[in-house]
Design an enzyme around this catalytic site. Structure first.
Site, PDB file in Angstrom:
ATOM      1  N   ASP A 180       0.849  -1.198   0.000  1.00 24.70           N
ATOM      2  CA  ASP A 180       0.000   0.000   0.000  1.00 24.70           C
ATOM      3  C   ASP A 180       0.884   1.247   0.000  1.00 24.70           C
ATOM      4  OD1 ASP A 180      -1.835   2.012   0.458  1.00 24.70           O
ATOM      5  OD2 ASP A 180      -2.039   1.552   2.601  1.00 24.70           O
TER       6      ASP A 180
ATOM      7  N   ASP B 292      -3.893   4.001   2.817  1.00 29.54           N
ATOM      8  CA  ASP B 292      -5.296   3.813   3.220  1.00 29.54           C
ATOM      9  C   ASP B 292      -5.581   2.386   3.689  1.00 29.54           C
ATOM     10  OD1 ASP B 292      -5.073   2.467   0.852  1.00 29.54           O
ATOM     11  OD2 ASP B 292      -6.752   3.465  -0.159  1.00 29.54           O
TER      12      ASP B 292
ATOM     13  N   ASP C 218      -2.071  -1.134  -3.623  1.00 23.52           N
ATOM     14  CA  ASP C 218      -2.394  -0.396  -4.851  1.00 23.52           C
ATOM     15  C   ASP C 218      -1.300  -0.599  -5.907  1.00 23.52           C
ATOM     16  OD1 ASP C 218      -0.368   1.236  -3.762  1.00 23.52           O
ATOM     17  OD2 ASP C 218      -1.887   2.385  -2.648  1.00 23.52           O
TER      18      ASP C 218
ATOM     19  N   ASP D 206      -6.247 -10.696 -14.924  1.00 24.94           N
ATOM     20  CA  ASP D 206      -7.302 -11.629 -14.551  1.00 24.94           C
ATOM     21  C   ASP D 206      -8.520 -11.311 -15.410  1.00 24.94           C
ATOM     22  OD1 ASP D 206      -8.725 -13.549 -12.923  1.00 24.94           O
ATOM     23  OD2 ASP D 206      -7.279 -13.060 -11.353  1.00 24.94           O
TER      24      ASP D 206
ATOM     25  N   ASP E  31     -10.765 -16.674 -15.241  1.00 27.67           N
ATOM     26  CA  ASP E  31     -11.510 -17.120 -14.067  1.00 27.67           C
ATOM     27  C   ASP E  31     -12.616 -18.114 -14.446  1.00 27.67           C
ATOM     28  OD1 ASP E  31     -11.926 -16.325 -11.123  1.00 27.67           O
ATOM     29  OD2 ASP E  31     -13.944 -16.120 -11.918  1.00 27.67           O
TER      30      ASP E  31
ATOM     31  N   GLU F  69      -8.539 -21.066 -15.505  1.00 25.22           N
ATOM     32  CA  GLU F  69      -8.860 -21.656 -14.202  1.00 25.22           C
ATOM     33  C   GLU F  69     -10.074 -22.547 -14.397  1.00 25.22           C
ATOM     34  OE1 GLU F  69     -10.251 -20.590  -9.675  1.00 25.22           O
ATOM     35  OE2 GLU F  69     -11.274 -19.805 -11.430  1.00 25.22           O
TER      36      GLU F  69
ATOM     37  N   HIS G  84      -4.985 -17.015  -4.156  1.00 30.97           N
ATOM     38  CA  HIS G  84      -5.857 -16.216  -3.276  1.00 30.97           C
ATOM     39  C   HIS G  84      -7.066 -16.990  -2.773  1.00 30.97           C
ATOM     40  CE1 HIS G  84      -7.560 -16.178  -7.211  1.00 30.97           C
ATOM     41  NE2 HIS G  84      -8.691 -15.727  -6.719  1.00 30.97           N
ATOM     42  N   ASP G  85      -7.260 -18.222  -3.241  1.00 24.07           N
ATOM     43  CA  ASP G  85      -8.396 -19.042  -2.801  1.00 24.07           C
ATOM     44  C   ASP G  85      -7.982 -20.207  -1.902  1.00 24.07           C
ATOM     45  OD1 ASP G  85     -10.201 -17.565  -4.370  1.00 24.07           O
ATOM     46  OD2 ASP G  85      -9.904 -18.875  -6.109  1.00 24.07           O
TER      47      ASP G  85
END
Ligand code: NOJ
Length: 559
Positions: free
Chosen positions: A21, A25, A29, A98, A206, A263, A335-336
């Site tokens: 980041d 915040d 990013d 993605d 995806d 995927e 990430h899953d």
């Protein structure tokens, strides 16, 4: 003919919200990613796969996109994106986006129009169906099919103003696009070309094997406690899937330098061979899910210890099955998925290294998920309010409503919740691990004081250094990228062993996937006595007993 570049490449996946980041915040990013390019170059990876950075209501971690041709304000602007891409290219890295086109967000203008009236020209861009005859609209049991959504509950949402249901295999805020409609397909291809024109190097697609549905929409078998059924047979590798993927390839992916990876939950080896056969012009490789399901019971929340023999049988079949035609992608984390070192390792750096060796020495393209190269672990969750992932939150609510013991449900979440992968990247030992100067959107793992990039960078024994060697080995030793694969010792419960062979080079990979010493019972061990140790966790060559979590890669020249 020269082999495609991605056969000797390593891909690094960034989940941007949790990577770095720069804005303070608490949310990662694009500028944060740019500030870490030295790290990625030093790691040696070839490609960055960016999880979604598009505008999104963030119902499903960014996989609910409300504008395909922009950058979400939390991440920056299109100008930031262009700068990042140019800088990445300047440093010799490629960038893969993605592509989430099985569904959009319900806030995407296409869906807003589609739901506005039954005769809107975009009505048919999604799956709208009347209630089941005889039922009362909106009441459970009246949905057009009995399919469960992946995030608990029905896969259909009733829309009161127009009196019909729409299909959402994932959350109610992720309506499925109707790929039967040629306008939908052309709109997706145009959007892909728009990104390629900006200079991106490919796509990770995806749940791409779900875009073709059986248009009869039959009910599926009810396997769990009910009332919903499993519709997978009617939307996984559906009737027109190869036609659609081939059409996309011909429309958008003809440049041979691009990378495409689909995927594909539930994909079979036979289907994967078709998807990745270059002669069929579909995708370069697929993410299959067989190995990450080996420790599941009736559901993913019902976790069992892994039997190493099952992993060998599964990987062995995929290695053999895609040997002549097609190509594998290799992954533990994303990430899953929960963190591999907590899942099949013992949490230690040593187990992280050996699991890395095991995966990276297979034939295929390895994917490293941010933090995997540091041995980042699952998070010590204490209660449900800490989670942000829709799948985890919905599952908890559903299980509690059915009377489950909250502590038991939490035990499952601790082991497999997707939020384990999404806690912030651990850059250093400072407050918030150097991820942000603000309040991180998801808690930082308290173990960042020990497990972090700064501490590992110059340590020759660190997990990070080990990953750098694994990545370099794929670039330097052609047998790692291209050699044949032979599984050894399929019945051994501790030792995972295999050879790779290319021309006169043969590699032997020995991994002790356990916390106790393991004898290696090879048929002709003496033939490896003078083999060179290419990479080892303990610096020991030969085929003698492996120490707990020890791994070795040996090389010899054969006639
Ligand atoms: C697969 C993605 O990896 C996952 O994060 C997401 O929830 C579903 N597809 C739906 O887009």
């Amino acid at each position: 003919m020269a082999e495609p570049w991605w056969k000797s490449a390593v891909v690094y996946q960034i989940y941007p919200r949790s990577f770095a980041d720069a804005g303070g915040d608490g949310i990662g990013d694009l500028a944060g990613i740019e500030s870490k390019l030295d790290y990625l170059v030093d790691l040696g990876v070839d490609v960055i796969w960016l999880s979604p950075v598009y505008p999104s209501p963030w119902d499903d971690g960014g996989y609910d996109i409300s504008d395909y041709e922009d950058i979400g304000p939390d991440f920056g602007t299109l100008a930031d994106f262009d700068r990042l891409l140019a800088t990445l290219h300047g440093r010799g890295l490629k960038l893969v986006m993605d592509l989430v086109v099985n569904h959009t967000s319900d806030e995407h203008p296409w869906f807003v129009e589609s739901r506005s009236s039954r005769d809107n020209p975009r009505r048919d861009w999604y799956w709208w169906r009347p209630p089941r005859p005889g039922g009362q609209p909106g009441v459970p049991g009246t949905e057009p099919t009995n399919w469960a959504s992946f995030f608990s509950g029905s896969a259909w949402e009733f829309d009161l103003p127009t009196g019909e249901y729409y299909l959402h295999l994932f959350s109610g805020k992720q309506p499925d696009l109707n790929w039967e409609n040629p306008e939908v397909r052309q709109a997706v291809y145009a959007m892909m070309r728009w990104w390629l024109d900006r200079g991106v190097d490919g796509f990770r697609m995806d749940v791409i094997n779900m875009i073709s549905k059986d248009t009869a929409l039959p009910d599926g078998p009810v396997r769990g406690p009910g009332p919903y059924g499993d519709g997978a047979a009617f939307f996984i590798d559906g009737p027109r899937i190869h036609e659609f993927v081939n059409e996309m390839h011909k429309a958008v992916l003809t440049d041979g330098d691009l990378l495409s990876v689909g995927e594909m939950p539930g994909v079979t080896l036979e289907e994967a061979r078709l998807f990745t056969d270059p002669a069929r012009a579909e995708v370069d490789m697929v993410f299959q899910f067989e190995h990450v399901g080996l420790d599941h019971g009736l559901s993913k929340w019902d976790v069992h210890p892994l039997d190493l023999r099952d992993l060998k049988a599964s990987f062995g079949r995929w290695q053999a099955g895609l040997a002549g035609v097609g190509w594998n992608s290799l992954y533990w984390d994303n990430h899953d998925q929960p963190r591999i070192v907590s899942r099949w390792g013992d949490g230690s750096p040593l187990s992280a290294k050996t699991l890395g060796t095991l995966l990276h020495l297979h034939r295929g393209t390895p994917y490293v998920y941010q933090g995997e190269e540091l041995g980042m672990t699952n998070y010590p969750w204490s209660d449900i309010t800490q989670f942000r992932d829709i799948e985890s939150i919905d599952h908890y609510a559903d299980a509690i409503a059915r009377g489950a013991d909250p502590e038991l449900v939490l035990t499952g979440l601790r082991q497999v919740s997707r939020d384990n992968a999404r806690t912030p990247m651990q850059w250093d030992a400072s407050v918030n691990a150097g991820f942000t100067t603000g309040t991180p959107w998801l808690p930082v793992n308290p173990n960042h004081s020990e497990i972090n990039a700064a501490a590992q960078r110059d340590d020759p024994d660190s997990v990070l250094t080990h990953y750098k060697r694994l990545i370099a080995l794929r670039h330097e030793e052609r047998a790692v990228a291209l050699g044949d694969f032979t599984m050894l010792l399929p019945e051994d419960r501790q030792v995972y062993a295999f050879t790779r062979r290319l021309d006169s080079t043969e590699l032997l990979v020995l991994c002790n996937v356990s916390g106790t010493p393991a004898a290696v019972e090879l048929p002709e061990p003496a033939s490896w006595d003078s083999a060179e140790l290419l990479l080892g966790t303990h610096g020991t060559a030969g085929t003698g007993t492996l120490q707990p979590w020890e791994s070795r890669v040996l090389r010899r020249v054969v006639a």
